[in-house]
Design an enzyme around this catalytic site. Structure first.
Site, short mmCIF file in Angstrom:
data_model
loop_
_atom_site.label_atom_id
_atom_site.label_comp_id
_atom_site.label_asym_id
_atom_site.label_seq_id
_atom_site.Cartn_x
_atom_site.Cartn_y
_atom_site.Cartn_z
N LYS A 165 0.82 -1.21 0.00
CA LYS A 165 0.00 0.00 0.00
C LYS A 165 0.86 1.26 0.00
O LYS A 165 0.60 2.20 -0.75
CB LYS A 165 -0.91 -0.03 1.23
CG LYS A 165 -2.04 0.94 1.19
CD LYS A 165 -2.95 0.74 2.40
CE LYS A 165 -2.15 0.88 3.68
NZ LYS A 165 -2.93 1.36 4.81
N ARG B 253 -12.28 3.52 9.43
CA ARG B 253 -12.20 2.13 9.84
C ARG B 253 -13.56 1.58 10.26
O ARG B 253 -13.71 0.38 10.44
CB ARG B 253 -11.23 1.98 11.02
CG ARG B 253 -9.78 2.23 10.65
CD ARG B 253 -8.87 1.58 11.68
NE ARG B 253 -7.49 2.02 11.52
CZ ARG B 253 -6.65 1.46 10.67
NH1 ARG B 253 -7.03 0.47 9.89
NH2 ARG B 253 -5.41 1.91 10.59
N ARG C 113 10.21 -9.82 4.76
CA ARG C 113 10.51 -8.46 5.21
C ARG C 113 11.07 -8.49 6.64
O ARG C 113 12.00 -7.77 6.97
CB ARG C 113 9.23 -7.63 5.14
CG ARG C 113 9.43 -6.15 5.33
CD ARG C 113 8.18 -5.38 4.93
NE ARG C 113 7.25 -5.24 6.03
CZ ARG C 113 6.08 -4.62 5.93
NH1 ARG C 113 5.66 -4.14 4.77
NH2 ARG C 113 5.30 -4.51 6.98
N ARG D 161 11.62 -5.97 12.13
CA ARG D 161 10.36 -5.60 12.80
C ARG D 161 9.77 -6.85 13.44
O ARG D 161 9.47 -7.83 12.74
CB ARG D 161 9.37 -5.05 11.77
CG ARG D 161 9.33 -3.53 11.75
CD ARG D 161 8.39 -3.01 10.70
NE ARG D 161 6.98 -3.25 11.03
CZ ARG D 161 5.98 -2.68 10.35
NH1 ARG D 161 6.24 -1.87 9.34
NH2 ARG D 161 4.73 -2.93 10.70
N ARG E 188 -2.90 -10.40 12.17
CA ARG E 188 -3.04 -9.05 11.60
C ARG E 188 -3.84 -9.09 10.31
O ARG E 188 -4.66 -8.21 10.04
CB ARG E 188 -1.65 -8.43 11.35
CG ARG E 188 -1.02 -7.85 12.62
CD ARG E 188 0.45 -7.58 12.45
NE ARG E 188 0.71 -6.63 11.37
CZ ARG E 188 1.86 -6.57 10.69
NH1 ARG E 188 2.84 -7.42 10.95
NH2 ARG E 188 2.01 -5.68 9.75
#
Ligand code: IMP
Ligand code: MG
Length: 369
Positions: free
Chosen positions: A193, A268, A307, A313, A325
């Site tokens: 995104k 949201r 990633r 992360r 998630r």
């Protein structure tokens, strides 16, 4: 909506409303005039429709004539009124009623009074369909006013923007913001995104509003809204939608000349989507599309794990967290997908492929809006 030359106009006053007002004016004036045969004087060009409809509703004998004045340039009234056709008949002793389409600054009306100063008419009265009290700078009495309107440029029913729009049977008001492309961008974690938002911003000259960034900016700079948001966060409470909307509003206003916005991270919930619609509506604009990048779960998991290996992360390194998630994303966006689908504004875009391929798909979706 109508487009005349370079500008967009939105519906403002319907043909039916105008008709009712014209009827009221005709009845009122006929009652006041009594047995006199009045001379109605239209001010060309704008008043041709007013005069035509008015005299058809006027229930008694009357005469009609016109004078022709010109004052407007584009969307601005000027001081310099040109007298193009003056009075062509003797009105001594007559009851004269001026029929105007609109009274704005009153400059045109001042010229009308100058024209009649030396005519020995029995009485001179002013009737106007539209009147902009905030713009009026003179103190000539207006005897009959159809509709008071805000100081915004209108077209239709005789009124023009640089020659166009006079033939419209209803009246339109200029849009505060001109044509914008406003997108709500969605994508599950790992869909790309951020990369695509950057590209869309460039290609379409849009302003990217990421709610996360907006929050951080306001809190860091201790703006009033930032402090307010922080007070909720510090208490472990959700920031009320109104606070978020006020922040977004400030962003939109900061970028008043933008060609459009990409909303990222908002809305949201249904309530937030409704608030966003209201916000855009208050800017005479709208959300054009919800664009969601679609990528299969297995590919997302693979991408995020990849990633995680390089970025370090923590939330990208654990497969269970990643799957949660993704599930959470679908739970949350399902409602919004329904919300925007109901308005025919939901566009799912295949997010699997090279960056360029995905970019190409997004572009063709946007170009077709
Ligand atoms: P004024 O002299 O400023 O009162 O403006 C009167 C004339 O300007 C009208 O007769 C119209 O021709 C033009 N005008 C004023 N406001 C508008 C508007 O909103 N749209 C189109 N023409 C307008
Ligand atoms: Mg006029």
């Amino acid at each position: 909506m109508v487009k005349l030359h370079d500008k967009y106009f939105k519906p403002f006053i319907s043909a039916k409303q105008i008709d009712d007002v014209m009827q009221r004016l005709a009845t009122e004036i006929a009652n006041d005039v009594g047995d006199e045969i009045p001379v109605f004087v239209g001010i060309l060009n704008g008043s041709f429709m007013v005069v035509s409809d008015f005299v058809k509703k006027y229930p008694k004998p009357c005469e009609v004539t016109f004078i022709k004045l010109a004052s407007y340039e584009g969307v601005k009234s000027t001081e310099d009124i040109q007298r193009l056709i003056g009075l062509t008949q003797d009105l001594t002793g007559r009851t004269v009623i001026i029929l105007e389409d609109i009274i704005d600054t009153g400059n045109t009306l001042a010229e009308v009074h100058r024209i009649f100063k030396n005519e020995k008419v029995k009485s001179l009265k002013i009737a106007t369909l539209f009147y902009k009290p905030e713009a009026y700078k003179k103190d000539f009495k207006l005897h009959y006013v159809g509709i008071e309107i805000p100081n915004k440029f209108i077209v239709g029913y005789g009124l023009d923007y640089d020659g166009l729009g006079r033939n419209l049977p209803e009246v339109y008001q200029i849009k505060q913001t001109q044509h914008m492309t406003n997108l709500v961008l969605f994508g599950p974690p790992g869909a790309g995104k951020g990369t695509q938002a950057e590209f869309l911003k460039e290609k379409y000259d849009l302003v990217h509003i990421s709610t996360g960034d907006v929050f951080r900016f306001n809190i860091k700079n201790e703006t009033a809204l930032g402090m307010l948001a922080k007070s909720y966060i510090d208490k472990g409470q959700l920031v009320p939608d109104q606070v978020t909307i006020d922040m977004l509003n400030a962003e939109v206003e900061k970028n008043a000349g933008a060609k459009g916005f990409i909303f990222d991270g908002f809305p949201r919930t249904n309530a937030q989507a409704e608030s966003l619609d209201k916000l855009m509506d208050s800017k005479d604009s709208q959300i054009n599309a919800m664009i969601a990048l679609e990528v299969e779960d297995e590919i997302l998991v693979e991408r995020l794990l990849g990633r995680g290996k390089t970025s370090g992360r923590a939330d990208d390194a654990n497969e269970t967290i990643i799957r949660n998630r993704i599930t959470e994303y679908y739970n949350k966006t399902a409602i919004l997908k329904d919300y925007y689908s109901a308005q025919d504004k939901y566009f799912g875009v295949n997010g699997v492929g090279s960056i360029e391929e995905i970019t190409e798909r997004l572009s063709s979706t946007i170009d077709n809006l």
